[in-house]
Design an enzyme around this catalytic site. Structure first.
Site, PDB file in Angstrom:
ATOM      1  NE  ARG A  30     -22.496  23.737  39.746  1.00 55.42           N
ATOM      2  CZ  ARG A  30     -21.793  24.517  40.555  1.00 55.42           C
ATOM      3  NH1 ARG A  30     -22.181  24.669  41.805  1.00 55.42           N
ATOM      4  NH2 ARG A  30     -20.717  25.134  40.133  1.00 55.42           N
ATOM      5  CE1 TYR A  82     -13.443  13.391  34.440  1.00 54.25           C
ATOM      6  CE2 TYR A  82     -14.536  11.278  34.720  1.00 54.25           C
ATOM      7  CZ  TYR A  82     -14.250  12.534  35.186  1.00 54.25           C
ATOM      8  OH  TYR A  82     -14.777  12.951  36.381  1.00 54.25           O
ATOM      9  N   GLY A  83      -9.582  12.704  32.208  1.00 56.23           N
ATOM     10  CA  GLY A  83      -8.520  12.719  33.210  1.00 56.23           C
ATOM     11  C   GLY A  83      -8.678  13.833  34.226  1.00 56.23           C
ATOM     12  CB  CYS A 117     -23.374  12.481  38.323  1.00 59.89           C
ATOM     13  SG  CYS A 117     -21.651  12.076  38.187  1.00 59.89           S
ATOM     14  N   PRO A 139     -19.911  16.720  30.822  1.00 60.73           N
ATOM     15  CG  PRO A 139     -18.363  15.056  30.352  1.00 60.73           C
ATOM     16  CD  PRO A 139     -18.558  16.532  30.273  1.00 60.73           C
ATOM     17  CE1 TYR A 182     -12.587   8.963  39.715  1.00 62.91           C
ATOM     18  CE2 TYR A 182     -13.526  10.620  38.262  1.00 62.91           C
ATOM     19  CZ  TYR A 182     -13.590   9.864  39.430  1.00 62.91           C
ATOM     20  OH  TYR A 182     -14.632  10.020  40.302  1.00 62.91           O
ATOM     21  CD  GLU A 196     -16.462  12.673  32.050  1.00 61.34           C
ATOM     22  OE1 GLU A 196     -17.322  12.172  32.792  1.00 61.34           O
ATOM     23  OE2 GLU A 196     -15.868  13.724  32.328  1.00 61.34           O
TER      24      GLU A 196
HETATM   25 FE1  SF4 Z   1     -27.838  22.207  41.155  1.00 57.89          FE
HETATM   26 FE2  SF4 Z   1     -28.032  24.766  40.404  1.00 57.89          FE
HETATM   27 FE3  SF4 Z   1     -30.189  23.219  40.585  1.00 57.89          FE
HETATM   28 FE4  SF4 Z   1     -28.904  24.016  42.812  1.00 57.89          FE
HETATM   29  S1  SF4 Z   1     -29.991  25.298  41.345  1.00 57.89           S
HETATM   30  S2  SF4 Z   1     -29.715  21.987  42.365  1.00 57.89           S
HETATM   31  S3  SF4 Z   1     -26.782  23.943  42.053  1.00 57.89           S
HETATM   32  S4  SF4 Z   1     -28.502  22.964  39.172  1.00 57.89           S
END
Ligand code: SF4
Ligand code: ADP
Length: 730
Positions: free
Chosen positions: A323, A170-171, A31, A29, A175, A104
């Site tokens: 990411r 989700y803990g 955002c 999960p 939370y 989530e």
């Molecule tokens: Fe986020 Fe990685 Fe993109 Fe930077 S490069 S904005 S940390 S996903």
């Protein structure tokens, strides 16, 4: 190409409860600013990852009830049938690509400010949130506990109705389930507080109730911060966390484990400035020792070698990623197809997170300009519409904006010349990577360099022309390209112009031997004295980064800041560690101070709030506030001016001034992008280059085309009619 057989293990299917993941790649999960309110964005962003090979893709935190309302930030919600319908767009599109979809479920307690619903959050004990401002919860009695557990059950059933395969209790991020488990929050003396079993009771009961409600239709997953990084005051991995996993393993299908609480969640979503990939393992590896169910770990994993190590060393069974999946939704497919060099590696800058932290707007990504644009602009990260004309394009400047623009133009088949006086692409980034901890940001340049070199092999008329003489307006006019993109970047101000006074500072002059711009510090040509003062009016990282670099090199550094130092780094989750680092390195601070004038070896500073609190009309030509009498002189051997930036737009202006000569020279249009247009985040500079390349055949391509907005329109049903399909412009 076929995948390297060593990576086969990453592509083995794996069972989570009643569901099968097709491989070990899992988007945890995270955002994005879509929630349930922007179903097109939610569906298109998440399903892009299903197309790119991820086996399971989750919502962001998904509120179970209006008592858990994160406004001003945007979470997903499963409060009613409307949310079910909106989130079903996500599950439907994910399923089309053969992946699993997860929700989530989230109840935030005092960490949810409830600014929209105005409900009172309930908590294990009453506390004031260490994350939110002025938010308290009320302590739950036994009836309240039953009520909140009922919210989870109803939301889980709605998740099932929306087509989700996975439901979380989700803990992590402190939370409510973790709040019951953690002594930091739980001060109760009844059967839900005190002993480990009592503290675990809320979470276990909720899991049992959710499992009973959804039966075998869904996998039930726990997200668990297995160490809250506060020692015995909170949850420690070898104590409560391992005990909890052993205790609840039978009723959990998958353990999604991470670290820390919400107030410093940068210790989990680790910026590359402070932590390398896989930082979490020191803590999370213990969970595999007690879990019989699969364990999933995160750690900004982008390198298949590292992933292999995680799985083969038995640290985790599944590679979790947020990411890396944003920077490259096609990461699993690229490994599978033996194209590891094509992975757009997440640089760990946390700009994606910053937009959620600020609240509301769609997420953006420094590496992937299409993130957040999948639905509203119809951008696909790997597919591009064929060129719309035979025009050739000259791009001047190969920084983040110019190199991205040239990459997309070449992907589209345009004859493109990318021109720079520098020997290497990357522009200002080639200096940024010299700052402490920012080496990984160079992946932004490296990805574009690799892709451009590949594209040049296919697109024989295109050229990358580096190490050239600086281009003049005359050169541009005579070049022979039909379209010209100016991406000449920006520079730090040499005369102290700043966002406070909007004027130069008397005496500021970086051509003097004792004054430097950040570029001059980083190019290393000017000697820097022992006592350094950094004068700051910038809210991002340059001043603290330089302070750290110079302190490490043995200088005595004083930071004078007229703006909230590193304010933007609250949003990138770097702020706390920036402060710790400045403290550790004994950097002197003069916060809320700015400079009125500079003389050789000294400057006059003043307290920014030293001018009297009350504004009073005193007639024309007179200041409405009392005179500031806080001025004092401080001495330096070298002064560094981090006061502001300006666009290097003279080439654009000169070419524009000769517009009457364009036609005779075969030029149809000239555009300006990136920092040359206005200094900005690298993510936004990259976006402007990408955007222009996608839209260059439009009549007025300097200005962006309108995008699809997901709004309620007065007098129409809340989701107005029209085209709700996801359409990629390929
Ligand atoms: Fe986020 Fe990685 Fe993109 Fe930077 S490069 S904005 S940390 S996903
Ligand atoms: P952005 O972040 O907008 O991409 P950068 O400052 O990182 O901007 O990059 C700008 C690039 O443009 C630098 O590599 C610089 O060498 C190059 N550049 C600037 N002016 C000229 C010029 N007149 N001729 C050739 N290259 C230029």
């Amino acid at each position: 190409m076929a995948r390297d057989p060593r990576y086969d293990i990453l592509f083995e299917p794996i069972k989570i409860g009643p569901k099968i993941m097709r491989n070990r790649f899992y988007q945890v999960p995270h955002c994005i600013g879509a929630g349930s309110d922007r179903p097109g964005f939610q569906a298109a962003h998440r399903s892009m990852k299903a197309e790119g090979g991820w086996a399971a893709i989750n919502t962001e935190y998904c509120s179970v009830h209006p008592e858990s309302d994160d406004t001003h930030r945007l979470s997903a919600r499963l409060w009613d049938a409307g949310d079910v319908r909106n989130l079903s767009a996500m599950t439907e599109h994910i399923h089309k690509f053969g992946a699993l979809a997860g929700a989530e479920l989230w109840y935030g307690s005092a960490h949810a400010p409830n600014m929209e619903s105005r409900a009172t959050p309930r908590g294990a004990s009453q506390y004031a949130s260490e994350f939110e401002t002025l938010t308290y919860c009320r302590e739950m009695d036994i009836d309240d506990i039953k009520k909140v557990q009922g919210y989870y059950v109803k939301a889980a059933l709605r998740a099932r109705d929306a087509g989700f395969d996975i439901v979380y209790v989700y803990g992590a991020d402190s939370y409510i389930p973790l709040q019951f488990l953690s002594k930091y929050y739980n001060k109760r003396t009844d059967q839900y507080g005190g002993s480990f079993k009592n503290r675990a009771r809320f979470w276990v009961e909720t899991l049992e109730q959710v499992r009973k409600a959804v039966g075998d239709d869904m996998a039930v997953v726990v997200r668990f911060a297995v160490d809250t990084l506060m020692g015995p005051a909170g949850v420690e991995v070898e104590d409560d966390a391992m005990k909890f996993v052993e205790f609840a393993d039978d009723i959990v299908d998958l353990w999604d484990v991470n670290l820390c609480g919400i107030a410093e969640w940068g210790e989990n979503a680790t910026p590359s400035r402070y932590y390398a990939s896989g930082h979490h393992v020191s803590w999370t590896r213990f969970i595999k020792q007690v879990a019989k169910k699969p364990v999933l770990g995160v750690g900004r994993y982008t390198d298949p070698e590292k992933m292999l190590e995680i799985v083969t060393k038995g640290y985790a069974d599944i590679i979790g990623a947020a990411r890396p999946s944003i920077a490259d939704p096609f990461l699993p497919n690229k490994i599978n197809e033996g194209r590891v060099e094509d992975i757009r590696v997440c640089i760990g800058c946390n700009i994606c997170i910053s937009r959620w932290e600020i609240g509301g707007p769609p997420m953006i990504c420094t590496q992937n300009a299409t993130a957040g644009e999948e639905y509203r602009r119809g951008w696909h990260p790997e597919k591009f519409e064929k060129k719309g004309s035979e025009d050739s394009v000259l791009v001047v400047g190969a920084g983040p904006a110019g190199s991205e623009c040239a990459r997309i133009l070449m992907e589209r088949g345009y004859t493109t010349h990318l021109y720079d006086s520098a020997e290497k692409i990357g522009g200002h980034l080639n200096q940024i990577v010299l700052l402490p901890g920012l080496g990984e940001w160079g992946y932004h340049r490296d990805y574009r360099e690799t892709q451009l070199n590949k594209l040049l092999k296919k697109n024989k008329n295109s050229q990358m022309m580096l190490g050239q003489k600086r281009m003049t307006a005359e050169d541009v006019l005579k070049y022979g390209a039909e379209k010209v993109v100016i991406a000449t970047g920006s520079s730090w101000n040499t005369e102290g112009t700043n966002c406070i006074t909007h004027n130069p500072i008397p005496g500021a002059d970086a051509s003097r031997p004792d004054q430097l711009t950040p570029e001059q510090v980083l190019d290393g040509k000017k000697p820097i004295g022992k006592r350094v003062v950094i004068l700051n009016a910038d809210t991002y990282h340059m001043a603290p980064s330089l302070a750290e670099k110079l302190a490490l090199a043995g200088h005595e550094v004083t930071l004078v800041s007229g703006v909230h130092l590193a304010h933007y780094m609250h949003f990138t989750l770097e702020y706390s560690n920036v402060q710790r680092r400045l403290h550790e390195l004994k950097i002197n601070r003069m916060d809320d101070h700015f400079c009125s004038r500079i003389e050789p070896g000294r400057m006059e500073v003043y307290y920014t709030f030293g001018d009297g609190y009350k504004a009073t009309y005193r007639g024309p030509g007179k200041s409405p506030r009392d005179a500031n009498t806080s001025h004092q002189w401080i001495e330096f051997d070298s002064l560094i001016l981090v006061t502001g930036r300006h666009s290097d737009d003279s080439l654009y202006k000169e070419v524009k001034a000769r517009k009457s000569e364009w036609a005779a020279n075969g030029i149809k249009d000239v555009y300006i992008i990136g920092d040359a247009e206005a200094p900005r985040l690298m993510a936004d500079a990259t976006f402007t280059g990408h955007r222009l390349a996608r839209e260059i055949e439009e009549a007025d391509a300097q200005d962006p085309l309108a995008y699809k907005r997901e709004v309620a329109v007065w007098g129409t049903p809340h989701m107005p009619g029209g085209d709700h399909r996801i359409v990629y412009k390929v």
